[in-house]
Design an enzyme around this catalytic site. Structure first.
Site, PDB file in Angstrom:
ATOM      1  N   TYR A 147     -16.150   3.659   9.786  1.00  0.00           N
ATOM      2  CA  TYR A 147     -14.695   3.536   9.675  1.00  0.00           C
ATOM      3  C   TYR A 147     -14.021   3.883  10.994  1.00  0.00           C
ATOM      4  O   TYR A 147     -13.161   3.133  11.488  1.00  0.00           O
ATOM      5  CB  TYR A 147     -14.193   4.453   8.563  1.00  0.00           C
ATOM      6  CG  TYR A 147     -12.690   4.601   8.509  1.00  0.00           C
ATOM      7  CD1 TYR A 147     -11.883   3.537   8.126  1.00  0.00           C
ATOM      8  CD2 TYR A 147     -12.069   5.808   8.845  1.00  0.00           C
ATOM      9  CE1 TYR A 147     -10.492   3.667   8.082  1.00  0.00           C
ATOM     10  CE2 TYR A 147     -10.698   5.953   8.796  1.00  0.00           C
ATOM     11  CZ  TYR A 147      -9.914   4.880   8.416  1.00  0.00           C
ATOM     12  OH  TYR A 147      -8.552   5.011   8.376  1.00  0.00           O
ATOM     13  N   GLY A 164       0.804  -1.213   0.000  1.00  0.00           N
ATOM     14  CA  GLY A 164       0.000   0.000   0.000  1.00  0.00           C
ATOM     15  C   GLY A 164       0.838   1.264   0.000  1.00  0.00           C
ATOM     16  O   GLY A 164       2.068   1.226   0.009  1.00  0.00           O
ATOM     17  N   MET A 165       0.161   2.419   0.001  1.00  0.00           N
ATOM     18  CA  MET A 165       0.853   3.705  -0.046  1.00  0.00           C
ATOM     19  C   MET A 165       1.788   3.877   1.143  1.00  0.00           C
ATOM     20  O   MET A 165       2.967   4.228   0.989  1.00  0.00           O
ATOM     21  CB  MET A 165      -0.159   4.855  -0.081  1.00  0.00           C
ATOM     22  CG  MET A 165       0.479   6.233  -0.177  1.00  0.00           C
ATOM     23  SD  MET A 165      -0.717   7.565  -0.448  1.00  0.00           S
ATOM     24  CE  MET A 165      -1.648   7.533   1.102  1.00  0.00           C
ATOM     25  N   LEU A 166       1.302   3.624   2.349  1.00  0.00           N
ATOM     26  CA  LEU A 166       2.140   3.750   3.540  1.00  0.00           C
ATOM     27  C   LEU A 166       3.139   2.602   3.618  1.00  0.00           C
ATOM     28  O   LEU A 166       4.325   2.822   3.900  1.00  0.00           O
ATOM     29  CB  LEU A 166       1.271   3.787   4.799  1.00  0.00           C
ATOM     30  CG  LEU A 166       2.022   3.793   6.131  1.00  0.00           C
ATOM     31  CD1 LEU A 166       2.996   4.961   6.227  1.00  0.00           C
ATOM     32  CD2 LEU A 166       1.024   3.820   7.301  1.00  0.00           C
ATOM     33  N   ALA A 215      -5.140  -2.031   6.349  1.00  0.00           N
ATOM     34  CA  ALA A 215      -6.390  -1.477   6.873  1.00  0.00           C
ATOM     35  C   ALA A 215      -7.441  -1.426   5.784  1.00  0.00           C
ATOM     36  O   ALA A 215      -7.135  -1.380   4.593  1.00  0.00           O
ATOM     37  CB  ALA A 215      -6.159  -0.068   7.422  1.00  0.00           C
TER      38      ALA A 215
END
Length: 290
Positions: free
Chosen positions: A123, A10-12, A58
């Protein structure tokens, strides 16, 4: 140390792998295809022989969570519980990423790590449940919960990338001015996680956001300017013009007292960190198309 980055595609997670590797850490990454965090036995097997588990996985589809809360809960809470139990069994430290959405967004001063929570969205509820799960299953008392917000990075979708694309396609873009937060570079979150672990920070909750405050309009203006466009094409509007299934916090400014108390410097001002991101290898070309 031996790090295992969960959600490493993912991005992170992608930036976390790069930051940790450049810092000389021994890093292994697992994406969704390599590890199903809903499988407790698979989690136990995956974290053997590591010192730190960095959970970047997540469910982040905020609006979809309103109608699929059970699925979001499975990833954000049950998955977190499996990783916390596995980390405890392996004698590893768990670094778990959470969110500003655990707060109600009604404050006017920065939320500190120990302030009262009150999520207003599905969320937020599932991410808060994940925090509780990490604390409950960390028998050794070594976890770090890192709440972050308004993330952007070179990999994957992000607000600045979308804004620049829309601005180029339409010649103008309207952005809200009534939501306050802290634009935060994913590389800075990873760097803060590393510094907290190296400082042997006490178990607890820390805020991994940039310093300072901004509106979404401020960030959009910075993005189009960095992309070589006229910031005047970013016009102002309010949240009433963008009604979504999940309510957005009007105030997402997080305080950094617990970071300082651990003897670690918080992430710098968001504008300075934005400039650093733009100057980094590949960011301008990938995110800004510049």
């Amino acid at each position: 140390m031996r790090w295992l980055v969960i959600g490493g595609a993912g991005m992170l997670g992608t930036d976390a792998v790069d930051v940790l590797t450049r810092a000389g850490e021994d890093v292994r990454a697992l994406g969704r295809a390599e590890l199903d965090i809903l499988d407790a036995d698979a989690c136990l097997a995956a974290v053997r022989d590591v010192d730190v588990v960095f959970n970047c996985a997540a469910w982040t589809a905020v609006d979809d969570a309103e109608t699929q809360e059970a699925a979001a809960f499975a990833v954000n809470a049950t998955g977190a519980a499996h990783l916390a139990r596995a980390a405890t069994a392996a004698g590893a430290r768990l670094v778990h990423v959470s969110t500003d959405y655990v707060f109600d967004g009604a404050a006017t001063v920065p939320y500190e790590a120990d302030d009262v929570v009150g999520p207003r969205s599905a969320y937020g509820r599932t991410k808060l449940a994940g925090e509780w799960a990490v604390r409950a299953h960390d028998a050794a008392g070594r976890h770090l919960v890192l709440r972050t917000a308004w993330l952007y990075g070179q990999h994957g979708g992000s607000f600045p990338r979308t804004i620049v694309r829309v601005a180029r396609e339409r010649g103008t873009v309207a952005v809200v001015t009534d939501q306050q937060g802290q634009p935060t570079w994913t590389r800075d979150v990873a760097d803060l996680a590393l510094r907290l672990v190296r400082a042997d920070a006490p178990a607890g909750t820390y805020h991994a956001t940039s310093s300072g405050t901004a509106t979404w309009h401020d960030l959009a203006s910075a993005a189009v300017t960095s992309a070589g466009l006229d910031p005047a094409i970013v016009t102002t509007t309010t949240s009433d013009a963008f009604v979504r299934p999940a309510p957005r916090p009007a105030w997402s400014v997080l305080g950094h007292a617990s970071v300082r108390a651990a003897g670690v410097e918080p992430i710098g001002d968001w504008r300075e960190r934005w400039d650093a991101a733009v100057a980094s290898d590949g960011f301008a070309a990938t995110v800004l198309g510049a």
